[in-house]
Design a protein around this motif. Structure first.
Motif, PDB file in Angstrom:
ATOM      1  N   UNK A  49       0.832  -1.208   0.000  1.00 50.67           N
ATOM      2  CA  UNK A  49       0.000   0.000   0.000  1.00 50.67           C
ATOM      3  C   UNK A  49       0.867   1.259   0.000  1.00 50.67           C
ATOM      4  N   UNK A  50       1.887   1.290   0.852  1.00 49.63           N
ATOM      5  CA  UNK A  50       2.771   2.459   0.931  1.00 49.63           C
ATOM      6  C   UNK A  50       3.505   2.685  -0.385  1.00 49.63           C
ATOM      7  N   UNK A  51       3.990   1.617  -1.004  1.00 47.66           N
ATOM      8  CA  UNK A  51       4.651   1.733  -2.302  1.00 47.66           C
ATOM      9  C   UNK A  51       3.675   2.290  -3.335  1.00 47.66           C
ATOM     10  N   UNK A  52       2.455   1.792  -3.318  1.00 45.83           N
ATOM     11  CA  UNK A  52       1.433   2.206  -4.282  1.00 45.83           C
ATOM     12  C   UNK A  52       1.065   3.683  -4.133  1.00 45.83           C
ATOM     13  N   UNK A  53       1.140   4.198  -2.919  1.00 51.78           N
ATOM     14  CA  UNK A  53       0.802   5.607  -2.693  1.00 51.78           C
ATOM     15  C   UNK A  53       1.806   6.550  -3.356  1.00 51.78           C
ATOM     16  N   UNK A  54       3.088   6.137  -3.430  1.00 50.15           N
ATOM     17  CA  UNK A  54       4.105   6.971  -4.076  1.00 50.15           C
ATOM     18  C   UNK A  54       4.110   6.820  -5.590  1.00 50.15           C
ATOM     19  N   UNK A  55       3.889   5.612  -6.055  1.00 48.67           N
ATOM     20  CA  UNK A  55       3.863   5.335  -7.491  1.00 48.67           C
ATOM     21  C   UNK A  55       2.986   4.106  -7.697  1.00 48.67           C
ATOM     22  N   UNK A  56       1.734   4.289  -8.142  1.00 45.67           N
ATOM     23  CA  UNK A  56       0.809   3.162  -8.255  1.00 45.67           C
ATOM     24  C   UNK A  56       1.351   2.018  -9.122  1.00 45.67           C
ATOM     25  N   UNK A  57       1.133   0.805  -8.610  1.00 47.26           N
ATOM     26  CA  UNK A  57       1.573  -0.408  -9.295  1.00 47.26           C
ATOM     27  C   UNK A  57       0.805  -0.594 -10.605  1.00 47.26           C
ATOM     28  N   UNK A  58       1.385  -1.372 -11.491  1.00 46.37           N
ATOM     29  CA  UNK A  58       0.779  -1.680 -12.790  1.00 46.37           C
ATOM     30  C   UNK A  58       0.140  -3.069 -12.701  1.00 46.37           C
ATOM     31  N   UNK A  59      -1.073  -3.187 -13.198  1.00 46.55           N
ATOM     32  CA  UNK A  59      -1.765  -4.476 -13.148  1.00 46.55           C
ATOM     33  C   UNK A  59      -2.410  -4.809 -14.489  1.00 46.55           C
ATOM     34  N   UNK A  60      -2.636  -6.106 -14.651  1.00 46.04           N
ATOM     35  CA  UNK A  60      -3.414  -6.643 -15.769  1.00 46.04           C
ATOM     36  C   UNK A  60      -4.592  -7.369 -15.147  1.00 46.04           C
ATOM     37  N   UNK A  61      -5.793  -7.088 -15.664  1.00 43.46           N
ATOM     38  CA  UNK A  61      -6.994  -7.719 -15.120  1.00 43.46           C
ATOM     39  C   UNK A  61      -7.781  -8.400 -16.238  1.00 43.46           C
ATOM     40  N   UNK A  62      -8.353  -9.529 -15.862  1.00 44.51           N
ATOM     41  CA  UNK A  62      -9.253 -10.249 -16.758  1.00 44.51           C
ATOM     42  C   UNK A  62     -10.507 -10.571 -15.957  1.00 44.51           C
ATOM     43  N   UNK A  63     -11.643 -10.200 -16.479  1.00 43.39           N
ATOM     44  CA  UNK A  63     -12.919 -10.402 -15.771  1.00 43.39           C
ATOM     45  C   UNK A  63     -12.871  -9.843 -14.350  1.00 43.39           C
ATOM     46  N   UNK A  64     -12.217  -8.696 -14.191  1.00 44.19           N
ATOM     47  CA  UNK A  64     -12.173  -8.019 -12.900  1.00 44.19           C
ATOM     48  C   UNK A  64     -11.170  -8.572 -11.903  1.00 44.19           C
ATOM     49  N   UNK A  65     -10.391  -9.577 -12.298  1.00 44.11           N
ATOM     50  CA  UNK A  65      -9.419 -10.213 -11.406  1.00 44.11           C
ATOM     51  C   UNK A  65      -8.000  -9.874 -11.872  1.00 44.11           C
TER      52      UNK A  65
END
Length: 176
Positions: A49-65
């Motif tokens: 969470x703390x890392x994400x607050x400084x620079x949001x993580x990159x994700x790939x989602x399929x069907x909302x997952x």
């Protein structure tokens, strides 16, 4: 359809942790490690969470997952994860004056989605989202993890150096 973007919710952070748990060294068989690779670091929700607050993580989602992720680790977290401290020390040796970089703290794709270009698209999305603030993505890969090394080199990463930390040899690599 796979959608790429940045983490925007606590639920997505929890899904990253769930995917990570399935790919840790003590979960994956020796044979599977050679073929599929592993992730090295087990993050906590708080640090993610703390890392994400400084620079949001990159994700790939399929069907909302979340089916893949590339963690963005600002250099301010150099001392936050013990196993990664040597990497930051090596970055300072190789590029002592560089200040505008981000570390890709871990990348992982769910088994069912491997070999479909998700890895490449995660890095493409990461580059698009971090520039112009950060001009360089740096990461390290276990020198024995051939699958991961080949994948990183195929998207344009270049080797800065090989170094030893603990009982492992690591390749410090960068992408700009």
């Amino acid at each position: 359809m796979i959608i790429y973007g940045r983490v925007t919710s606590e639920e997505e952070l929890n899904q990253i942790l769930a995917l990570q748990q399935k790919n840790l060294p003590w979960v994956v068989s020796s044979e599977e490690k050679k073929i599929e690779g592993i992730v090295t670091v087990c993050h906590t929700l708080d640090i993610l969470r703390a890392m994400n607050e400084l620079c949001p993580h990159i994700i790939a989602k399929s069907d909302g997952i979340v089916i893949g992720y590339a963690l963005c680790m600002h250099p301010k977290f150099a001392d936050a994860i013990e196993v990664l401290r040597p990497m930051f020390d090596e970055i300072n040796v190789v590029h002592p004056k560089i200040k505008n970089y981000i570390v890709m703290g871990q990348i992982c794709i769910a088994k069912a989605f491997r070999g479909q270009g998700v890895f490449r698209k995660l890095y493409q999305t990461m580059l698009e989202n971090i520039q112009p603030e950060f001009g360089l993505i740096i990461t390290e890969v276990d020198a024995e993890n051939r699958r991961s090394l080949q994948a990183h080199y195929s998207v344009g990463f270049e080797e800065f150096k090989t170094y030893r930390s603990g009982d492992q040899n690591w390749k410090l690599i960068g992408l700009s």
